[in-house]
Design an enzyme around this catalytic site. Sequence first.
Site, PDB file in Angstrom:
ATOM      1  N   PHE A 130       0.861  -1.179   0.000  1.00 14.22           N
ATOM      2  CA  PHE A 130       0.000   0.000   0.000  1.00 14.22           C
ATOM      3  C   PHE A 130       0.897   1.229   0.000  1.00 14.22           C
ATOM      4  CE2 PHE A 130      -2.376   3.458   2.028  1.00 14.22           C
ATOM      5  CZ  PHE A 130      -3.464   3.508   1.176  1.00 14.22           C
ATOM      6  N   ASP A 215       9.306   2.571   1.308  1.00 10.49           N
ATOM      7  CA  ASP A 215       8.111   3.241   1.821  1.00 10.49           C
ATOM      8  C   ASP A 215       8.044   2.939   3.312  1.00 10.49           C
ATOM      9  OD1 ASP A 215       5.645   4.064   2.666  1.00 10.49           O
ATOM     10  OD2 ASP A 215       4.541   3.244   0.962  1.00 10.49           O
ATOM     11  N   LYS A 244       2.910   9.737   8.287  1.00  6.13           N
ATOM     12  CA  LYS A 244       2.256   9.254   9.510  1.00  6.13           C
ATOM     13  C   LYS A 244       2.945   9.754  10.787  1.00  6.13           C
ATOM     14  CE  LYS A 244      -0.648   5.741   7.613  1.00  6.13           C
ATOM     15  NZ  LYS A 244      -0.423   4.978   6.417  1.00  6.13           N
TER      16      LYS A 244
HETATM   17  C1  LIG Z   1      -0.686   5.296   4.960  1.00 10.44           C
HETATM   18  C2  LIG Z   1       0.349   4.855   3.979  1.00 10.44           C
HETATM   19  C3  LIG Z   1       0.606   5.568   2.787  1.00 10.44           C
HETATM   20  C4  LIG Z   1      -0.223   6.750   2.354  1.00 10.44           C
HETATM   21  O1  LIG Z   1      -0.180   7.813   3.226  1.00 10.44           O
HETATM   22  P1  LIG Z   1      -1.302   8.982   3.115  1.00 10.44           P
HETATM   23  O2  LIG Z   1      -0.855   9.980   4.119  1.00 10.44           O
HETATM   24  O3  LIG Z   1      -2.609   8.357   3.406  1.00 10.44           O
HETATM   25  O4  LIG Z   1      -1.231   9.494   1.715  1.00 10.44           O
HETATM   26  C5  LIG Z   1       1.654   5.152   1.986  1.00 10.44           C
HETATM   27  N1  LIG Z   1       2.382   4.070   2.307  1.00 10.44           N
HETATM   28  C6  LIG Z   1       2.160   3.353   3.423  1.00 10.44           C
HETATM   29  C7  LIG Z   1       3.035   2.194   3.738  1.00 10.44           C
HETATM   30  C8  LIG Z   1       1.128   3.708   4.285  1.00 10.44           C
HETATM   31  O5  LIG Z   1       0.876   2.970   5.383  1.00 10.44           O
END
Ligand SMILES: *Cc1c(COP(=O)(O)O)cnc(C)c1O
Length: 398
Positions: A130, A215, A244
Amino acid sequence: MTITPIMPVYQRCGVRPVRGDGAYLWSEGGEKYLDMAAGIAVNILGHSHPAIVKAIADQAATLMHCSNLYGMPLGDELAQRLVDKTFADTMFFTNSGAEAIDCAIKTARRYHYANGQPERHRIISFSNAFHGRTLGAISATDQPKMRDGFEPLLPGFTVLPFNDLAAVEAAIGPDCAGILVEPVQGEGGVSVGTPDFITGLRRLCDEHGLLLIFDEVQCGYCRTGTFFAYEQYGITPDIMAVAKGIGGGFPLGACLVTEEAAKGMVVGTHGSTYGGNPLGMAVGLAVLDIVGTEEFLAEVRRLGDRLRASLEQLIPNHDHLFEEVRGLGLMLGLKLKPGAEARDFVAHVRDEHHLLLVSASDNVVRILPPLNIEDSHIAECIEKLSAGARSFPVKEAA
Ligand SMILES: *Cc1c(COP(=O)(O)O)cnc(C)c1O
């Protein structure tokens, strides 16, 4: 009119929080919940942490927004502190994780362009990953629910099975720009990248001139017990998306890059109206003041070990329901047995026991508490989980 004023893209539950304090949330009706989801790994210092509240109030009264056309003293300070603590030499501040991912993809493509190899544009990514919801980020996934109806997406992505190094080796070609991976997949089910896989990706990138893009939007910022998860593999990426936890609840993200990998990102190639605004930078500094110490990380590891051990003790008592514990530090997942749906169990403990958790793919319940919880919160969480497991109706597995 039957549509809600907020676009109905979320299946919202009945809990409507209006106030938070530490590890607790209170709903509109005054009910209290233990929040072991923390806004999905966002509120790393819990709710309404006084240092964050003060940073926002003071900075809002001083200077809230200022264009990126001007010098940014607070941004310089936060960036320098992150440079000092990580592999990175430079960074771009964003307002979210997906924006940091888009910046990472652009940086990787632009690197090869700057090297005179514009044909190197393809990014290898992984199933169950994700990366967010922008067109760039959904192009890097293979999940129909996120992609269907939005095509044509960005071309130049190859999605391969996670933790399968041989598949990556076989897929690398002369058009490849880089590899994008969550070292610990969050939404995908708290799946930890194996050391062979993650270090193997680094080796393949070095052998083929590719950029390694991590990521760490969910697994970074102390969540796994080190400042970033990559540290636990003994390697470094070239580019890393962060969000986050970095803002502790304030919308903030960053794309961290080495000097070499950033060589294409020159004046005019990228930008953001709000990215790096003084308010976000003040919060980022306040969060880092607290979480950027070895003592804080040691406590995250201690709490993580304790929570994990307690979860593992739950399994034999409820072995009709719980299968295994996954994850690192305070990024933990409880995989349920067939016959129980993670989503249903999350709703059950929420409604019956006022414990907030979050489900993930692969039938996993995620436990992502604030990183500054106390032992008493862990005990309370385990009590509620245990009570929830006893009262949860499990269908006979077929
Ligand atoms: C939450 C998340 C995203 C996206 O972040 P947003 O602030 O919602 O755009 C991207 N990568 C990972 C691994 C995430 O958990």
